[in-house]
Design an enzyme around this catalytic site. Structure first.
Site, mmCIF file in Angstrom:
data_model
loop_
_atom_site.group_PDB
_atom_site.id
_atom_site.type_symbol
_atom_site.label_atom_id
_atom_site.label_comp_id
_atom_site.label_asym_id
_atom_site.label_seq_id
_atom_site.Cartn_x
_atom_site.Cartn_y
_atom_site.Cartn_z
ATOM 1 N N THR A 321 44.420 42.527 36.619
ATOM 2 C CA THR A 321 42.564 43.381 36.183
ATOM 3 C C THR A 321 43.225 42.901 35.057
ATOM 4 O O THR A 321 44.852 43.357 34.225
ATOM 5 C CB THR A 321 42.970 44.750 36.342
ATOM 6 N N GLY A 402 45.706 48.430 36.118
ATOM 7 C CA GLY A 402 47.093 49.847 37.153
ATOM 8 C C GLY A 402 46.573 50.047 38.593
ATOM 9 O O GLY A 402 47.051 51.002 39.032
#
Length: 510
Positions: A321, A402
């Site tokens: 991400t 995360g």
């Protein structure tokens, strides 16, 4: 009148792209989009125009809106065959590719405040793909980690290995002419990605690889622009906004509610306990509200802990991400997260388009009783969790890499991010996360970075929660890459997490 924009991103090329469009007259939305597009070139292991996007935008009138460009499973997905093959979705491969939402998300964001044509906003990314970008240490490490997957896919092998099959090392130049052509097409008319020649090329390439995704599935996609979920503590003038389901934003609000309701001395234990309960509630309740009811009160921990089947916890989404945050002097704010989920997504680069495809479909449950179960046309439960906070004299945009841990990562910096005079120091502060397979552990665990505040209390609480405690030796990617931008009475500033390769600065344009 000059323009000032604070922006943070996990790679320097994103800052350069943003600075270029701001110098050309672009605003906050244009800067964030230029940074996001550049990241699809520089960080193909983490994001791609073949992935999904979730964002929040605050316009100068004070309104915050959520953009959910989360793609659905193919209409022709054979659910029965996948259930017969095992009790969970495969971790990668063609059956995990859902409709990519990034491009429609870019267009939706542009419609909420973009000032330049999309072609101009994407121009730095096109130039980067043509001219090449140095392979970063993070990308080089990701290639080595996933080398077997890369060698098994002709598109990835052609992109990331040299002529004799050697992985591209850090510092070598990565050129992506097919991606440059695709980005150029998107800039000219983004709809071509879903309804034109680009859509046909992508669908045909995926079909050749065994994916059930079709041109009709691509044509049916639209970004959702909706109201965010909001939370303001009693007596507080600060309002937090997050994305609604199928994003896990409600889990972050549950964490923030605990933080404001707990005495400082009790906060470390309460935060970890809440994270564990919120994790279990999310894994039991999160799904697509378009295809069935979602228990929002349960996700917000306003009701008793639920029982029932839970979402699978793997695969580990390392390098999955990127987040970009931007705030302007007029109070406009963008927090944007785009992702391929696992490193290099599904392990597929469609060679005709140069697009790395995400594996978001791996998150679906195969249990027919779960709200996040696999169904044709359903959107998967989503980890992307951007946040905006607004008070009487400040605006804060937060986002992070995360994976499933994003809510507790952000919760550890959220309150201080509003007031700190040292945002870079705040993001460097040691953190903790919980997880299992998604943090590389075979059982539910608490990971502690060195010198994490209140570590002794956290260890004791972990024992009460039946969490294994893992002490990592140094700053760790699993503790997230947080990006922060804000406007306070002191002015604009931004910070980028030292766990990534990024940077932050205040951009100025004419």
């Amino acid at each position: 009148m000059s323009t000032e924009i604070a922006l943070a991103a996990p790679h320097p090329s994103a800052l350069d792209a943003a600075a270029d469009v701001v110098a050309a007259g672009g605003g906050v939305v244009d800067a964030a989009l230029a940074a996001a597009a550049a990241l699809t070139v520089a960080y193909p292991h983490q994001c791609s125009a073949g992935g999904d996007l979730t964002a929040l935008v605050r316009t100068p009138d004070g309104r915050v809106r959520a953009v959910l460009s989360i793609g659905a499973a193919a209409a022709g997905i054979d659910v029965a065959a996948l259930r017969a093959a095992g009790d969970r979705m495969p971790p990668g491969g063609p059956f995990t590719v859902t409709v990519p939402g990034v491009v429609a998300g870019w267009a939706a964001l542009a419609g909420l405040g973009g000032q330049l044509p999309l072609a101009r906003v994407l121009a730095p990314a096109v130039e980067l793909a043509v001219g090449g970008v140095p392979v970063s240490p993070g990308l080089a490490a990701a290639i080595l980690r996933r080398i077997d997957v890369i060698r098994a896919d002709p598109g990835l092998a052609a992109l990331l290995l040299d002529g004799d099959g050697t992985p591209l090392p850090a510092g070598s130049v990565l050129r992506q002419p097919a991606l440059a052509r695709s980005l150029g097409t998107i800039g000219a008319d983004w709809r071509d990605y879903y309804q034109g020649e680009l859509a046909q090329t992508l669908a045909a390439g995926l079909a050749a690889l065994g994916s059930p995704l079709t041109a009709a599935d691509l044509a049916g996609h639209a970004a959702e622009i909706t109201d965010p979920l909001r939370y303001a503590a009693a007596g507080s003038e600060v309002t937090w906004s997050v994305a609604p389901p199928p994003s896990q934003g409600a889990t972050l609000l549950a964490m923030l509610a605990t933080a404001t309701a707990t005495a400082p001395a009790d906060h470390p234990s309460a935060a970890l306990t809440t994270a564990r309960i919120a994790e279990q509630s999310r894994d039991t309740l999160l799904g697509d509200p378009r295809t069935g009811p979602i228990d929002l009160d349960g996700l917000l921990l306003r009701t008793d802990a639920p029982t029932g089947p839970t979402l699978p916890t793997g695969p580990k989404p390392a390098g999955d991400t990127v987040a970009v945050t931007a705030v302007g002097s007029d109070g406009t704010a963008v927090t944007l997260i785009q992702s391929v989920f696992q490193t290099f997504g599904a392990g597929i680069c469609e060679p005709g388009t140069g697009l790395v495809l995400h594996n978001r479909g791996s998150v679906f449950s195969l249990d027919p009783a779960h709200p996040g179960r696999l169904r044709p046309g359903a959107r998967p439960p989503h980890t992307l969790c951007p946040a905006i906070a607004v008070g009487p004299d400040r605006v804060l945009a937060l986002g992070c890499q995360g994976g499933r841990a994003q809510p507790w990562i952000l919760a550890q910096v959220a309150a201080d991010a509003l007031t700190t005079t040292d945002p870079a120091g705040l993001l460097a502060r040691p953190r903790w996360v919980i997880g299992a397979r998604d943090v590389g552990q075979d059982r539910p665990s608490l990971l502690l970075e060195p010198d994490t505040p209140d570590a002794a209390t956290l260890r004791a609480t972990a024992g009460d929660l039946d969490l294994q405690v893992v002490q990592v030796p140094q700053r760790h990617d699993d503790a997230g890459h947080v990006q922060l931008a804000r406007l306070t009475p002191a002015g604009l500033d931004a910070a980028s997490d030292p766990r990534a390769d990024g940077a932050a600065r205040v951009l100025r344009g004419g």
